[in-house]
Design an enzyme around this catalytic site. Sequence first.
Site, short mmCIF file in Angstrom:
data_model
loop_
_atom_site.label_atom_id
_atom_site.label_comp_id
_atom_site.label_asym_id
_atom_site.label_seq_id
_atom_site.Cartn_x
_atom_site.Cartn_y
_atom_site.Cartn_z
N LYS A 97 1.04 -1.45 -0.60
CA LYS A 97 -0.18 0.75 -0.57
C LYS A 97 1.09 1.60 -0.05
CE LYS A 97 -4.34 1.88 2.72
NZ LYS A 97 -4.93 1.99 4.38
N SER A 172 -9.77 1.36 2.65
CA SER A 172 -9.07 2.54 1.87
C SER A 172 -7.67 1.61 1.17
CB SER A 172 -8.18 3.38 3.43
OG SER A 172 -7.00 2.96 4.34
N SER A 196 -9.74 -0.99 6.90
CA SER A 196 -9.53 -0.48 6.04
C SER A 196 -8.21 -1.66 5.41
CB SER A 196 -8.57 0.26 5.87
OG SER A 196 -9.25 1.89 5.94
N1 GLN Z 1 -12.86 3.94 6.54
C1 GLN Z 1 -12.01 4.61 7.55
C2 GLN Z 1 -11.96 6.12 7.18
O1 GLN Z 1 -12.06 6.67 6.62
C3 GLN Z 1 -11.32 3.29 7.72
C4 GLN Z 1 -9.96 3.86 7.31
C5 GLN Z 1 -9.40 2.91 7.27
O2 GLN Z 1 -8.89 2.42 8.47
N2 GLN Z 1 -8.03 3.45 7.38
O3 GLN Z 1 -11.80 6.68 8.33
#
Ligand code: GLN
Length: 504
Positions: A97, A172, A196
């Site tokens: 990532k 994400s 995420s």
């Molecule tokens: N979707 C969640 C957010 O927008 C979690 C994102 C993540 O785990 N990095 O914060």
Amino acid sequence: MPHAPRRATSGSRRYWKNRLLSPYLTIGELHLRLKRRELSCADVAQAALERIRTVDGRVRAFLTVTEEAASRGVAQAEARFRDGTATPLTGIPAAIKDNMCTRGIRTSCGSRMLEDFVPPYNATVVERLQAAGMVMVGKTNMDEFAMGSSTENSAFFPTHNPWDLKRVPGGSSGGSAAAVASGEVAFALGSDTGGSIRQPAGFCSLAGLKPTYGLVPRYGLVAFASSLDQIGPFTRSVADCALVLQAIVGHDLRDSTSIPDQVPDYSRALQTDIKGLRLGMPIEYFPPGLEPGVADVLKQAIGVLEGLGARVEWGISLPSTLYALPTYYIIAPSECSANLARYDGVKYGFSAHGGSNMWEDMEQTRQQGFGPEVKRRIMLGTYALSAGYYDAYYLKAQKVRTLIRRELEVAFERCDALVTPSSPTVPFRLGEKVDDPIQMYLSDIFTIPVNIAGIPALTLPAGFVEGLPVGMQLMGKGLSEETLLRIGHAFQEATDWHQQAPPL
Ligand code: GLN
């Protein structure tokens, strides 16, 4: 088998499986072929790069393809096989990532702010995977600074779900999930602050693990919300997940939150059956609003686990779950507003110079460098932390955090693991939720409590609703990764959901 086996079409992993080099081989299968010298590391890396050339124009999982790093990795991996020091990850193509630092390779975090940032050092996890012999083929797309649930917040382009290109891969870490699901790499790393790894793993029919907070070092991970962030693997099978986890865990002096405990042997833990394990189904995770089909898939999956000898504990209730999402949306933005203060255009990253003094330059840097979701989070966090509001928001959220954690601790006195859907829906359409942040936030409703409590959770494929993947989440108490992997592996020995391949 709990369900009638389907015919193996060219889109299914079974069709490819017996071919010497298919895009859908697991790490375990690739390792065997490499060890027996049926394939060379160069063959495997070439096949991965070729697959990227063939499908990534449609999937768009990668922000950067690292052919040079791959050929360096191949040379080192070949040497490891020659001198007998190969590990299960040696010569295996992998993607990282784009919020984990890679020396000499752009690490953009999905943001204009870091579009041209080339780190001078490797994240600990990258260092460890390289030491294990992985062949990195690229850096994957993500929501900007890991804020989002669909990868549509990437400053560059959205990633598409290999199971249905009109739908999101989740986020994400959507690029990492899509790269594994489309057969471009055998595994990928993601980060999980509120879901995420697990939400995109569920959306793309993969195994994805959010380890116990502190188990995997965060050194070199671009910080979003430091008390919640963890790095973990995306793989095709739970057995592969154990292999990748093994390579990245362990104490790191450069991360003050890193746990100094001895590391267990995760693959060995898979050998024990799950007879007598107690599994809880918390009622709050099966609300009436759950998408039809998702609940049915989960019920069937739980039936499979019961068939394997697990005991299901009914009547588990976690009433504080209701407060997890609002708690997260105080804590995560607060921490992000502090962490992202460093992007001032002076030290590194994007820098605007149109102002008439330093302060105006900083303002413009942040105005132009950050996208709308990141700005929203910084504003929310700054507000929650400001004098006079701190007690009402941040302090209160910390208290609720303690309640949520304690409630889960009590549940784990009765259960070895909790079983839930990883998301309330199947993958949604691109564009469907971009204009409605609350709807987008709600897609993490089942994953967020895990980060708040700092416990581990594993997502794995549980079935499909009209061709779209449904993920099952297994949560356990702190440092129970062995138990979660063991349950997941037992499930995969009895089912073939993880063996399906998308119709790419
Ligand atoms: N979707 C969640 C957010 O927008 C979690 C994102 C993540 O785990 N990095 O914060």
